[in-house]
Structures are given as structure tokens and as C-alpha cells.
Design a protein around this motif. Structure first.
Motif, short mmCIF file in Angstrom:
data_model
loop_
_atom_site.label_atom_id
_atom_site.label_comp_id
_atom_site.label_asym_id
_atom_site.label_seq_id
_atom_site.Cartn_x
_atom_site.Cartn_y
_atom_site.Cartn_z
N LYS A 56 50.94 49.41 16.56
CA LYS A 56 51.85 48.39 16.01
C LYS A 56 52.54 48.94 14.76
N GLY A 59 55.26 51.15 15.41
CA GLY A 59 56.40 50.52 16.07
C GLY A 59 56.45 50.79 17.57
N ARG A 62 54.40 45.73 20.53
CA ARG A 62 54.40 44.41 19.90
C ARG A 62 53.20 43.66 20.47
N GLU A 64 51.39 39.77 20.56
CA GLU A 64 51.38 38.35 20.22
C GLU A 64 49.94 37.97 19.91
N SER A 72 53.42 44.30 24.45
CA SER A 72 54.62 44.85 25.09
C SER A 72 55.03 46.14 24.39
N THR A 74 57.70 48.58 22.80
CA THR A 74 58.99 48.51 22.12
C THR A 74 59.90 49.63 22.62
#
Length: 85
Positions: A56, A59, A62, A64, A72, A74
Motif C-alpha cells: 500500500k 502505491g 488499494r 478497503e 485491488s 493500482t
């Protein structure tokens, strides 16, 4: 540009990206943390937390908070997935 990771961590991240991409393509949803742990040869799903947090921060993914499968890739993660490690 994303910061460099040590080689073993980069390989680990690449393996997770591959697993996420494959699961979404074949099943329509990402792997659970337990499936990620099993894929990486880690003993417990909690052991994936540092890996996921690093990814995360990089980057690459992602996540939730309220769903165990809401991970997911990126755009940066997709680019990393196509790079050789």
C-alpha cells in the motif's frame, strides 16, 4: 517513481500482485489474506499484514478496510506486475 524494495520483498510483492491478478481474472474477485499467506508460505493470515502495508505504501495496491477481499491493483501495481524482477 516508487522507492526501491529489497530483492526478497520485491519478489514477495510481485508474487502477491500475480496472485491478485490471477484470482480476479479467473474467479472475479481477489484472494483472501489467508490465500495470500498460503501463496507466500507464511504461517498465518496475520503475517500478510506487513507485506500488504508495504505494498500500500508503495502505491501498488488499494485495500478497503471493511472487506477481507477488497484488494485491488493500482496502475503502478499493474506496471510493476509487467516488469521483470
Amino acid at each position: 517513481e516508487r522507492p526501491m524494495m529489497p530483492p526478497h520483498r520485491e519478489q514477495q510483492a510481485h508474487a502477491v500482485l500475480q496472485l491478485i491478478e490471477k484470482n480476479v481474472r479467473e474467479r472475479g474477485y481477489p484472494p483472501s489474506r489467508a490465500e495470500i499467506a498460503e501463496h507466500l508460505g507464511l504461517g498465518a493470515k496475520g503475517a500478510t499484514q506487513p507485506v500488504i502495508e508495504r505494498m500500500k505504501e508503495q502505491g501498488l495496491i488499494r485495500v478497503e478496510r471493511h472487506s477481507p477481499r477488497a484488494i485491488s491493483i493500482t496502475e503502478a501495481g499493474m506496471k510493476a506486475l509487467t516488469e521483470e524482477i
